[in-house]
Design a protein around this motif. Structure first.
Motif, mmCIF file in Angstrom:
data_model
loop_
_atom_site.group_PDB
_atom_site.id
_atom_site.type_symbol
_atom_site.label_atom_id
_atom_site.label_comp_id
_atom_site.label_asym_id
_atom_site.label_seq_id
_atom_site.Cartn_x
_atom_site.Cartn_y
_atom_site.Cartn_z
ATOM 1 N N ILE A 134 0.848 -1.204 0.000
ATOM 2 C CA ILE A 134 0.000 0.000 0.000
ATOM 3 C C ILE A 134 0.879 1.248 0.000
ATOM 4 O O ILE A 134 0.620 2.212 -0.729
ATOM 5 N N HIS A 160 -4.975 -0.478 7.692
ATOM 6 C CA HIS A 160 -5.568 0.166 6.517
ATOM 7 C C HIS A 160 -5.533 1.676 6.638
ATOM 8 O O HIS A 160 -6.263 2.372 5.942
ATOM 9 N N GLY A 186 -6.901 -0.645 -0.580
ATOM 10 C CA GLY A 186 -6.394 -1.099 0.707
ATOM 11 C C GLY A 186 -6.314 0.001 1.743
ATOM 12 O O GLY A 186 -6.110 -0.255 2.922
#
Length: 198
Positions: A134, A160, A186
């Motif tokens: 991410i 997240h 994500g």
């Protein structure tokens, strides 16, 4: 070249009864000795050496070409002989029928089977991207933006949640960085700690 002179004195007696007169004759002779080789001789030797080298090189090349031509001629003769031999073989041998047995395939009866069940393909399982993946994706989004690329923005992802820090010159770039971070797959939440310093 060196010169040296030599003076000789020859004394001759003459048969006169009176006193003995002495006749002296002087000869001046100059002898010249040359040492070394003249420039013309050196040039002639150099030219002769070059000519000899050229002749030797041409002879070697001629011999190599002749050897190559001989090998090529021998190879052509072998190929022609092989071709001629293959052309004459069928004419010399009488045609013989092939004596290979013929194979007959008889299908066997199989009991009726039910129709095959359609293959079930499993649905692709989507995996959650890791925190590192991410972070890479958010940084890639920032580098793709022509305005944000010039400013250092640090991205840390935990779970997240993306935490942004760094400096930008105006509020518009700060909010654009937050929106780009939210658009990455994500990222559930964005904490925008970017400071604005014009």
């Amino acid at each position: 070249m060196s010169d040296y002179s030599e003076r000789r004195t020859i004394v001759e007696e003459t048969p006169i009864k009176r006193a003995r007169p002495v006749v002296e004759t002087q000869y001046d002779s100059v002898v010249r000795e040359e040492r070394g080789i003249s420039g013309g001789a050196v040039a002639a030797l150099v030219l002769a050496a070059i000519a000899a080298a050229v002749v030797i090189t041409l002879l070697i090349m001629n011999n190599q070409q002749k050897a190559t031509d001989d090998e090529l001629a021998q190879e052509r003769a072998r190929a022609a002989a092989a071709q001629q031999a293959t052309n004459q073989q069928p004419a010399q041998q009488p045609a013989q029928p092939s004596q290979q047995p013929q194979v007959v395939v008889v299908p066997q009866a199989t009991p009726a089977s039910p129709a095959p069940a359609p293959a079930v393909t499993p649905a692709p399982v989507e995996t959650e991207p890791s925190s590192t993946q991410i972070e890479v994706n958010v940084n890639t989004k920032f580098l793709d933006d022509s305005d944000l690329r010039a400013h250092p923005i640090d991205v840390k992802v935990t779970g997240h949640t993306a935490i942004l820090s760094g400096q930008v010159p105006n509020d518009e770039l700060k909010s654009r960085a937050g929106q780009l971070a939210r658009s990455v797959k994500g990222v559930g939440r964005v904490i925008n700690n970017i400071s604005v310093q014009p």
